[in-house]
Write a protein that holds these residues in place. Sequence first.
Motif, PDB file in Angstrom:
ATOM      1  N   PRO A  57      45.791  20.975  63.853  1.00 49.14           N
ATOM      2  CA  PRO A  57      45.147  21.737  62.762  1.00 49.14           C
ATOM      3  C   PRO A  57      45.322  23.250  62.878  1.00 49.14           C
ATOM      4  N   ALA A  58      45.818  23.760  64.021  1.00 54.57           N
ATOM      5  CA  ALA A  58      45.824  25.205  64.259  1.00 54.57           C
ATOM      6  C   ALA A  58      46.535  25.989  63.158  1.00 54.57           C
ATOM      7  N   PRO A  59      47.776  25.620  62.756  1.00 57.26           N
ATOM      8  CA  PRO A  59      48.434  26.402  61.689  1.00 57.26           C
ATOM      9  C   PRO A  59      47.665  26.381  60.378  1.00 57.26           C
ATOM     10  N   LEU A  60      47.086  25.220  60.040  1.00 51.52           N
ATOM     11  CA  LEU A  60      46.322  25.129  58.788  1.00 51.52           C
ATOM     12  C   LEU A  60      45.079  26.015  58.830  1.00 51.52           C
ATOM     13  N   LEU A  61      44.450  26.097  59.992  1.00 50.91           N
ATOM     14  CA  LEU A  61      43.245  26.929  60.102  1.00 50.91           C
ATOM     15  C   LEU A  61      43.591  28.410  59.989  1.00 50.91           C
ATOM     16  N   VAL A  62      44.735  28.801  60.551  1.00 56.40           N
ATOM     17  CA  VAL A  62      45.154  30.199  60.427  1.00 56.40           C
ATOM     18  C   VAL A  62      45.390  30.547  58.964  1.00 56.40           C
ATOM     19  N   LEU A  63      46.033  29.642  58.226  1.00 54.33           N
ATOM     20  CA  LEU A  63      46.251  29.875  56.799  1.00 54.33           C
ATOM     21  C   LEU A  63      44.926  29.900  56.035  1.00 54.33           C
ATOM     22  N   ALA A  64      44.006  29.023  56.412  1.00 50.63           N
ATOM     23  CA  ALA A  64      42.706  28.986  55.733  1.00 50.63           C
ATOM     24  C   ALA A  64      41.935  30.282  55.945  1.00 50.63           C
ATOM     25  N   ALA A  65      42.112  30.901  57.116  1.00 53.79           N
ATOM     26  CA  ALA A  65      41.389  32.143  57.402  1.00 53.79           C
ATOM     27  C   ALA A  65      41.797  33.270  56.476  1.00 53.79           C
ATOM     28  N   LEU A  66      42.946  33.162  55.827  1.00 55.51           N
ATOM     29  CA  LEU A  66      43.389  34.207  54.901  1.00 55.51           C
ATOM     30  C   LEU A  66      42.604  34.164  53.591  1.00 55.51           C
ATOM     31  N   ILE A  67      41.934  33.078  53.330  1.00 48.84           N
ATOM     32  CA  ILE A  67      41.125  32.955  52.101  1.00 48.84           C
ATOM     33  C   ILE A  67      39.773  33.630  52.355  1.00 48.84           C
ATOM     34  N   PRO A  68      39.420  34.649  51.591  1.00 45.96           N
ATOM     35  CA  PRO A  68      38.193  35.410  51.897  1.00 45.96           C
ATOM     36  C   PRO A  68      36.935  34.562  51.971  1.00 45.96           C
ATOM     37  N   VAL A  69      36.798  33.555  51.106  1.00 52.61           N
ATOM     38  CA  VAL A  69      35.543  32.803  51.055  1.00 52.61           C
ATOM     39  C   VAL A  69      35.330  31.942  52.299  1.00 52.61           C
ATOM     40  N   VAL A  70      36.404  31.673  53.064  1.00 53.35           N
ATOM     41  CA  VAL A  70      36.263  30.858  54.277  1.00 53.35           C
ATOM     42  C   VAL A  70      35.318  31.541  55.258  1.00 53.35           C
ATOM     43  N   ARG A  71      35.377  32.845  55.351  1.00 52.19           N
ATOM     44  CA  ARG A  71      34.472  33.562  56.257  1.00 52.19           C
ATOM     45  C   ARG A  71      33.017  33.366  55.827  1.00 52.19           C
ATOM     46  N   ARG A  72      32.778  33.368  54.553  1.00 56.36           N
ATOM     47  CA  ARG A  72      31.413  33.146  54.056  1.00 56.36           C
ATOM     48  C   ARG A  72      30.930  31.738  54.398  1.00 56.36           C
ATOM     49  N   VAL A  73      31.789  30.743  54.185  1.00 58.58           N
ATOM     50  CA  VAL A  73      31.425  29.349  54.482  1.00 58.58           C
ATOM     51  C   VAL A  73      31.140  29.183  55.974  1.00 58.58           C
ATOM     52  N   GLU A  74      32.018  29.736  56.812  1.00 59.33           N
ATOM     53  CA  GLU A  74      31.817  29.624  58.256  1.00 59.33           C
ATOM     54  C   GLU A  74      30.555  30.366  58.696  1.00 59.33           C
ATOM     55  N   GLY A  75      30.286  31.519  58.090  1.00 61.93           N
ATOM     56  CA  GLY A  75      29.079  32.266  58.443  1.00 61.93           C
ATOM     57  C   GLY A  75      27.816  31.515  58.080  1.00 61.93           C
ATOM     58  N   LEU A  76      27.792  30.906  56.900  1.00 69.82           N
ATOM     59  CA  LEU A  76      26.614  30.139  56.481  1.00 69.82           C
ATOM     60  C   LEU A  76      26.399  28.939  57.395  1.00 69.82           C
TER      61      LEU A  76
END
Length: 412
Positions: A57-76
């Motif tokens: 999953p590592a490459p997919l997670l790096v790509l997902a981190a480029l989406i701004p809303v992912v930080r919000r989801v992970e923070g919540l």
Amino acid sequence: MPSSLSTVLRPLSRAVTYTRWLHLLIASVAGVLTGFLHSGTFFRGGCLTWLWMGALPAPLLVLAALIPVVRRVEGLQAQLLLTPGPHGLEARTASGIATTPSGSWSDRGRTAVWLLLRLEVGVALSALTVQLPMLAGAFVKAAAGRPTHPTCLPAIEAPHWWYGLLAPLPLVLLPAVAVGAGALTTGAARLLLGPSAAERLAGLEARTERMLEHNRLAQELHDAIGHALTVTVVQAGAARAAGSPEFTERALAAIEDTGRQALADLERALRLLREDAPRPADRPALTDTERLLESARAAGSDLRAELSGPLESLPGPVSREGYRMLQEALTNVLRHAGPVPVSVRIAADADALELEIRNPLPVPSPEPGSGDRGRGLRGIRERAALLGGEARTGPDGGEWRVRARLPLRQLR
């Protein structure tokens, strides 16, 4: 229970231990999902299965981190499971974990590191959650005299009863590892998902604005309610001393009008506290000066007023703060000197607004730390300074004088 043992066992009684454990177990789901996209050998690879779960999953997670809303989801999710409890504004701030989308490449980079760290720690903890109970079971079987071949672990070809003594160790090690991994992950979340420097600055500015607004509100309440109570006390005392039904009737009418205005000011303040901020036009301004002067006259002051200039065209902040400064000055006169002759001058031109209030001494000069007597005059000076002007208060040639000058050009 001995205190040392209680300290060791306390984490096992806390709900946060298990919510953090769950948070890390959820991270391994990404490995399982990507495993379905891999060849069928993914689920038949024994110990290699866990390695694939941590790598695929590592490459997919790096790509997902480029989406701004992912930080919000992970923070919540991190706030909910790593720091459970009340989640109001203050609690969210105290958690040290941001819930805003990525606003910069630095935020995206930190989010990517967080996702990879959470994946690797989550997969490792998931593996231990599965393997350590299996190891305990293998020790029990070996103690019963049965050879065992646990997955990903060395085989026990020579069973013996003393393996039973080792059986509890994996079950003790597992929660200890879970507690440590949870604490590690929580610290990493505060570091990697915490507010950026820009967000901390914005939060500091917002808190400063709220503090300034609360201080302004406290000053408004002091001025408005203090004036109303002073007028009420003076009117009631004068009516009782006069013994005239006609004077008493006028005093009651003045008390009623002043009380209504005080209630309106109080309601305005309460709306502000409920974050339902009133429009600036709702606050009294110098166009309402006559009502303020009539209130002072009704309290017994022989008040002479001179108003000049276009008061109705003054900038809103100057007009509103000027009204409060005049109100506080008249309140001080009534409170400390009583119904004495008062001279009020309000002059506005293209450059500045000038306020001057004079009354005969004695008006006790407020000493530092003297409570309300000094607070009102200090508030006048502070209001003037905030608008770039100045105010002076004190004795002047046998009179008590309050004089303020507020510049206008910079506010137009």
